[in-house]
Scaffold this motif. Structure first.
Motif, short mmCIF file in Angstrom:
data_model
loop_
_atom_site.label_atom_id
_atom_site.label_comp_id
_atom_site.label_asym_id
_atom_site.label_seq_id
_atom_site.Cartn_x
_atom_site.Cartn_y
_atom_site.Cartn_z
N VAL A 73 0.89 -1.25 -0.14
CA VAL A 73 0.11 -0.02 0.01
C VAL A 73 0.86 1.10 0.20
CG1 VAL A 73 -1.78 1.44 1.23
CG2 VAL A 73 -1.79 -1.14 1.26
N GLU A 74 0.76 2.15 -0.87
CA GLU A 74 1.51 3.37 -0.93
C GLU A 74 1.55 4.06 0.14
OE1 GLU A 74 -0.82 2.29 -3.33
OE2 GLU A 74 0.09 2.33 -5.26
N GLY A 75 2.76 4.51 0.67
CA GLY A 75 2.88 5.07 1.92
C GLY A 75 2.67 4.25 3.26
N ALA A 76 2.52 3.33 3.30
CA ALA A 76 2.10 2.47 4.49
C ALA A 76 3.52 1.86 5.19
CB ALA A 76 1.34 1.35 4.25
N GLU A 77 3.46 2.29 6.47
CA GLU A 77 4.88 2.00 6.98
C GLU A 77 4.78 0.35 7.82
OE1 GLU A 77 4.90 5.12 9.91
OE2 GLU A 77 5.46 6.59 8.54
N ASN A 78 3.51 -0.06 7.95
CA ASN A 78 3.20 -1.37 8.54
C ASN A 78 2.04 -2.04 7.88
OD1 ASN A 78 4.94 -0.61 10.81
ND2 ASN A 78 3.57 0.59 11.45
N LEU A 79 2.26 -3.09 7.61
CA LEU A 79 1.17 -4.23 7.22
C LEU A 79 0.87 -5.24 8.10
CD1 LEU A 79 2.62 -4.83 3.61
CD2 LEU A 79 0.85 -3.28 4.29
N PRO A 80 -0.41 -5.64 8.16
CA PRO A 80 -1.57 -5.01 7.38
C PRO A 80 -1.85 -3.74 7.60
CG PRO A 80 -2.31 -6.55 8.98
CD PRO A 80 -0.99 -6.47 9.26
N VAL A 81 -2.74 -2.96 6.72
CA VAL A 81 -3.21 -1.75 6.78
C VAL A 81 -4.59 -1.65 6.38
CG1 VAL A 81 -2.53 -0.98 4.43
CG2 VAL A 81 -2.39 0.83 6.31
N ALA A 82 -5.27 -0.93 7.21
CA ALA A 82 -6.71 -0.58 6.80
C ALA A 82 -6.87 0.18 5.56
CB ALA A 82 -7.41 0.09 7.83
N TYR A 83 -7.83 -0.11 4.89
CA TYR A 83 -8.09 0.66 3.73
C TYR A 83 -9.50 1.44 3.34
CZ TYR A 83 -6.09 1.92 -0.93
OH TYR A 83 -5.62 2.89 -1.91
N ILE A 84 -9.83 2.27 3.05
CA ILE A 84 -11.14 2.84 2.63
C ILE A 84 -11.35 2.48 1.22
CG2 ILE A 84 -12.75 4.79 2.66
CD1 ILE A 84 -11.43 6.11 4.78
N GLU A 85 -11.93 1.45 0.97
CA GLU A 85 -12.48 1.33 -0.35
C GLU A 85 -13.24 2.00 -1.11
OE1 GLU A 85 -10.62 -1.14 -1.68
OE2 GLU A 85 -9.84 -2.03 -0.02
N GLY A 86 -14.16 2.65 -0.25
CA GLY A 86 -15.01 3.55 -0.81
C GLY A 86 -15.89 4.20 0.48
N ILE A 87 -15.99 5.44 0.15
CA ILE A 87 -16.92 6.32 1.13
C ILE A 87 -17.83 7.35 0.08
CG2 ILE A 87 -14.85 8.13 1.39
CD1 ILE A 87 -15.86 8.56 4.29
N TYR A 88 -18.95 7.23 0.44
CA TYR A 88 -20.02 8.13 -0.45
C TYR A 88 -21.20 8.79 0.52
CZ TYR A 88 -23.59 8.89 -3.86
OH TYR A 88 -24.90 9.29 -4.41
N VAL A 89 -21.66 9.92 0.29
CA VAL A 89 -22.66 10.49 0.65
C VAL A 89 -23.56 10.94 -0.34
CG1 VAL A 89 -23.51 12.48 2.27
CG2 VAL A 89 -21.23 11.16 2.71
N LYS A 90 -24.89 10.69 -0.12
CA LYS A 90 -25.54 11.32 -1.37
C LYS A 90 -25.60 12.68 -1.55
CE LYS A 90 -29.45 7.90 -1.64
NZ LYS A 90 -30.39 8.19 -2.89
N PRO A 91 -25.28 13.29 -2.76
CA PRO A 91 -25.08 14.75 -3.03
C PRO A 91 -25.84 15.87 -2.24
CG PRO A 91 -25.29 13.86 -5.03
CD PRO A 91 -25.59 12.63 -4.10
N ALA A 92 -27.31 15.35 -1.79
CA ALA A 92 -28.27 16.36 -1.10
C ALA A 92 -27.65 16.34 0.21
CB ALA A 92 -29.63 16.03 -0.94
#
Length: 151
Positions: A73-92
């Motif tokens: 994972v780019e920039g990770a210093e330790n593995l394993p690392v948690a990853y935000i695979e997706g974050i979404y909020v409806k536009p309104a």
């Protein structure tokens, strides 16, 4: 701007799987419902992945999908690392603190797992997402340009 309404945050379950899948299709509109439904159904009891969905007044309006990555994972210093695979909020509902709250919940999950870092990504032209990540305390570590050649 802070939200002036009550939101409920739920862990992904069979009861909210269809609603999450609908949000996923809004976020990644080139996906297919059945494929995403099966994919997210498979993580309901996973130790390495989790989704949180946000509900307001019986309507699902946001989600965050987290995973554990054990490879590079780019920039990770330790593995394993948690990853935000997706974050979404409806536009309104954007710019009301909902995504910020989801990042806090994600950080709590990461700490519970004993990890010391959380990573994420976005496309280089998605300035809104880059700004959100920066304001949420993420540090940009790399930009890449990807290529393909058909033969």
């Amino acid at each position: 701007m802070k939200s002036n309404f009550k939101i409920d945050i739920e862990v992904l379950s069979l009861q909210n799987l269809n609603q999450l899948t609908e949000l996923v299709l809004e976020f990644w509109n080139d996906c297919l419902f059945e494929k995403e439904l099966e994919s997210y159904k498979s993580i309901i009891d996973s130790e390495d992945e989790i989704c949180y969905v946000v509900k307001r007044d019986e309507h699902y309006i946001a989600f965050v999908h987290l995973s554990t990555r054990n490879d590079y994972v780019e920039g990770a210093e330790n593995l394993p690392v948690a990853y935000i695979e997706g974050i979404y909020v409806k536009p309104a509902y954007q710019k009301q603190g909902i995504a910020k709250e989801l990042v806090k919940i994600a950080e709590n999950w990461v700490k519970e797992k004993g990890f010391t870092q959380i990573a994420s990504d976005t496309e280089s032209g998605n300035l809104g997402s880059i700004d959100f990540h920066t304001k949420s305390g993420f540090t940009e570590v790399e930009r890449i340009v990807c290529f393909i050649k058909n033969l």
